[in-house]
Design a protein around this motif. Structure first.
Motif, PDB file in Angstrom:
ATOM      1  N   UNK A   1     -14.369 -75.427  37.644  1.00 19.21           N
ATOM      2  CA  UNK A   1     -15.441 -74.464  37.790  1.00 19.21           C
ATOM      3  C   UNK A   1     -15.467 -73.965  39.235  1.00 19.21           C
ATOM      4  N   UNK A   2     -15.626 -72.680  39.381  1.00 17.42           N
ATOM      5  CA  UNK A   2     -15.675 -72.087  40.716  1.00 17.42           C
ATOM      6  C   UNK A   2     -16.983 -72.412  41.410  1.00 17.42           C
ATOM      7  N   UNK A   3     -16.913 -72.421  42.733  1.00 14.78           N
ATOM      8  CA  UNK A   3     -18.085 -72.711  43.554  1.00 14.78           C
ATOM      9  C   UNK A   3     -18.612 -71.427  44.177  1.00 14.78           C
ATOM     10  N   UNK A   4     -19.935 -71.380  44.306  1.00 14.94           N
ATOM     11  CA  UNK A   4     -20.603 -70.306  45.033  1.00 14.94           C
ATOM     12  C   UNK A   4     -21.411 -70.972  46.133  1.00 14.94           C
ATOM     13  N   UNK A   5     -21.161 -70.545  47.372  1.00 17.33           N
ATOM     14  CA  UNK A   5     -21.842 -71.122  48.527  1.00 17.33           C
ATOM     15  C   UNK A   5     -22.626 -70.012  49.207  1.00 17.33           C
ATOM     16  N   UNK A   6     -23.905 -70.249  49.430  1.00 12.03           N
ATOM     17  CA  UNK A   6     -24.730 -69.331  50.205  1.00 12.03           C
ATOM     18  C   UNK A   6     -24.930 -69.938  51.582  1.00 12.03           C
ATOM     19  N   UNK A   7     -24.513 -69.193  52.623  1.00 16.36           N
ATOM     20  CA  UNK A   7     -24.738 -69.596  54.008  1.00 16.36           C
ATOM     21  C   UNK A   7     -25.816 -68.669  54.561  1.00 16.36           C
ATOM     22  N   UNK A   8     -26.952 -69.234  54.904  1.00 11.45           N
ATOM     23  CA  UNK A   8     -28.066 -68.429  55.371  1.00 11.45           C
ATOM     24  C   UNK A   8     -28.631 -69.008  56.675  1.00 11.45           C
ATOM     25  N   UNK A   9     -29.578 -68.299  57.249  1.00 18.58           N
ATOM     26  CA  UNK A   9     -30.211 -68.712  58.496  1.00 18.58           C
ATOM     27  C   UNK A   9     -30.725 -67.481  59.215  1.00 18.58           C
ATOM     28  N   UNK A  10     -31.173 -67.677  60.432  1.00 14.18           N
ATOM     29  CA  UNK A  10     -31.706 -66.581  61.236  1.00 14.18           C
ATOM     30  C   UNK A  10     -30.605 -65.622  61.667  1.00 14.18           C
ATOM     31  N   UNK A  11     -31.008 -64.423  62.094  1.00 14.76           N
ATOM     32  CA  UNK A  11     -30.086 -63.502  62.743  1.00 14.76           C
ATOM     33  C   UNK A  11     -29.486 -64.206  63.952  1.00 14.76           C
ATOM     34  N   UNK A  12     -28.189 -64.081  64.153  1.00 17.17           N
ATOM     35  CA  UNK A  12     -27.460 -64.682  65.282  1.00 17.17           C
ATOM     36  C   UNK A  12     -27.326 -66.195  65.168  1.00 17.17           C
ATOM     37  N   UNK A  13     -27.460 -66.735  63.952  1.00 21.56           N
ATOM     38  CA  UNK A  13     -27.266 -68.174  63.745  1.00 21.56           C
ATOM     39  C   UNK A  13     -25.791 -68.528  63.582  1.00 21.56           C
ATOM     40  N   UNK A  14     -24.938 -67.538  63.363  1.00 19.20           N
ATOM     41  CA  UNK A  14     -23.516 -67.776  63.165  1.00 19.20           C
ATOM     42  C   UNK A  14     -23.079 -67.751  61.719  1.00 19.20           C
ATOM     43  N   UNK A  15     -23.918 -67.230  60.836  1.00 21.47           N
ATOM     44  CA  UNK A  15     -23.652 -67.242  59.397  1.00 21.47           C
ATOM     45  C   UNK A  15     -22.323 -66.604  59.011  1.00 21.47           C
ATOM     46  N   UNK A  16     -22.088 -65.394  59.481  1.00 20.72           N
ATOM     47  CA  UNK A  16     -20.905 -64.645  59.064  1.00 20.72           C
ATOM     48  C   UNK A  16     -19.624 -65.330  59.524  1.00 20.72           C
ATOM     49  N   UNK A  17     -19.592 -65.751  60.756  1.00 21.27           N
ATOM     50  CA  UNK A  17     -18.401 -66.422  61.288  1.00 21.27           C
ATOM     51  C   UNK A  17     -18.156 -67.735  60.561  1.00 21.27           C
ATOM     52  N   UNK A  18     -19.209 -68.535  60.405  1.00 26.03           N
ATOM     53  CA  UNK A  18     -19.084 -69.829  59.737  1.00 26.03           C
ATOM     54  C   UNK A  18     -18.671 -69.636  58.279  1.00 26.03           C
ATOM     55  N   UNK A  19     -19.295 -68.707  57.581  1.00 29.53           N
ATOM     56  CA  UNK A  19     -18.975 -68.490  56.169  1.00 29.53           C
ATOM     57  C   UNK A  19     -17.521 -68.053  55.989  1.00 29.53           C
ATOM     58  N   UNK A  20     -17.043 -67.187  56.867  1.00 32.77           N
ATOM     59  CA  UNK A  20     -15.653 -66.754  56.781  1.00 32.77           C
ATOM     60  C   UNK A  20     -14.681 -67.910  56.983  1.00 32.77           C
ATOM     61  N   UNK A  21     -14.965 -68.745  57.981  1.00 36.50           N
ATOM     62  CA  UNK A  21     -14.115 -69.916  58.224  1.00 36.50           C
ATOM     63  C   UNK A  21     -14.213 -70.921  57.075  1.00 36.50           C
ATOM     64  N   UNK A  22     -15.410 -71.110  56.552  1.00 36.81           N
ATOM     65  CA  UNK A  22     -15.609 -72.040  55.439  1.00 36.81           C
ATOM     66  C   UNK A  22     -14.825 -71.586  54.214  1.00 36.81           C
ATOM     67  N   UNK A  23     -14.868 -70.295  53.905  1.00 39.57           N
ATOM     68  CA  UNK A  23     -14.141 -69.768  52.743  1.00 39.57           C
ATOM     69  C   UNK A  23     -12.643 -70.040  52.874  1.00 39.57           C
TER      70      UNK A  23
END
Length: 181
Positions: A1-23
């Motif tokens: 089964x495929x996984x769906x991960x939501x990475x959230x937090x405040x603006x400038x928390x690093x979400x986009x960078x972390x999520x890209x590396x995590x993927x």
């Protein structure tokens, strides 16, 4: 089964960078989607979200959240693990994850200190908090109250002193991707 991960937090928390590396690290076949893509999708008549939002801004926000959940479901249904990064807080987190309930779901909430967020925001030369408070520190604290309304599920990580790579290491070391939302 495929996984769906939501990475959230405040603006400038690093979400986009972390999520890209995590993927890139969670499986041989994974996608990353940044909710900012849908934020910028409305090019005519766009209304910014503020602490006292206009109904049109709330409508855009719902469209954005629903759109990213649809995209996550589409990828996961086709065997691709999906990591979404976006500012989703409060009960909207539960609603978003409920929209992808057919898949293995995970939640990562990045919650660096106010000081770390302020430093990152200044370093970016951004003004994303302009409508949220008298000064940047007050604005971050104002938005943090919304984050505090988010259900305490998944992994909450103070990433203040961590690089993006170290944050992903911590997420994977925690084993949270081995357990469901």
């Amino acid at each position: 089964m495929s996984r769906v991960v939501l990475v959230t937090g405040l603006q400038a928390a690093g979400k986009t960078t972390v999520a890209g590396l995590l993927a890139r690290r969670i499986s041989p076949l994974a996608a990353h989607f940044d909710g900012d893509v849908l934020y910028h999708a409305v090019v005519s008549g766009h209304v910014d979200m503020t602490p006292d939002p206009d109904p049109a801004a709330e409508r855009e926000l719902r469209l954005r959240y629903e759109g990213s959940a649809l995209l996550a479901s589409h990828y996961a249904r086709n065997g691709v693990d999906f990591v979404c990064s976006d500012i989703i807080m409060g009960e909207d987190v539960t609603r978003w994850l409920d929209r992808v309930a057919d898949f293995e779901r995970h939640l990562v909430v990045l919650c660096p200190s106010t000081e770390a967020v302020v430093a990152r925001e200044i370093g970016r030369g951004s003004n994303a908090y302009r409508d949220w408070g008298a000064d940047l520190t007050a604005a971050v604290e104002s938005m943090r109250t919304d984050l505090d309304e988010t259900p305490r599920r998944g992994l909450w990580l103070d990433s203040s002193g961590l690089s993006a790579e170290e944050t992903v290491d911590r997420i994977l070391a925690d084993g949270m991707l081995a357990s469901r939302y």
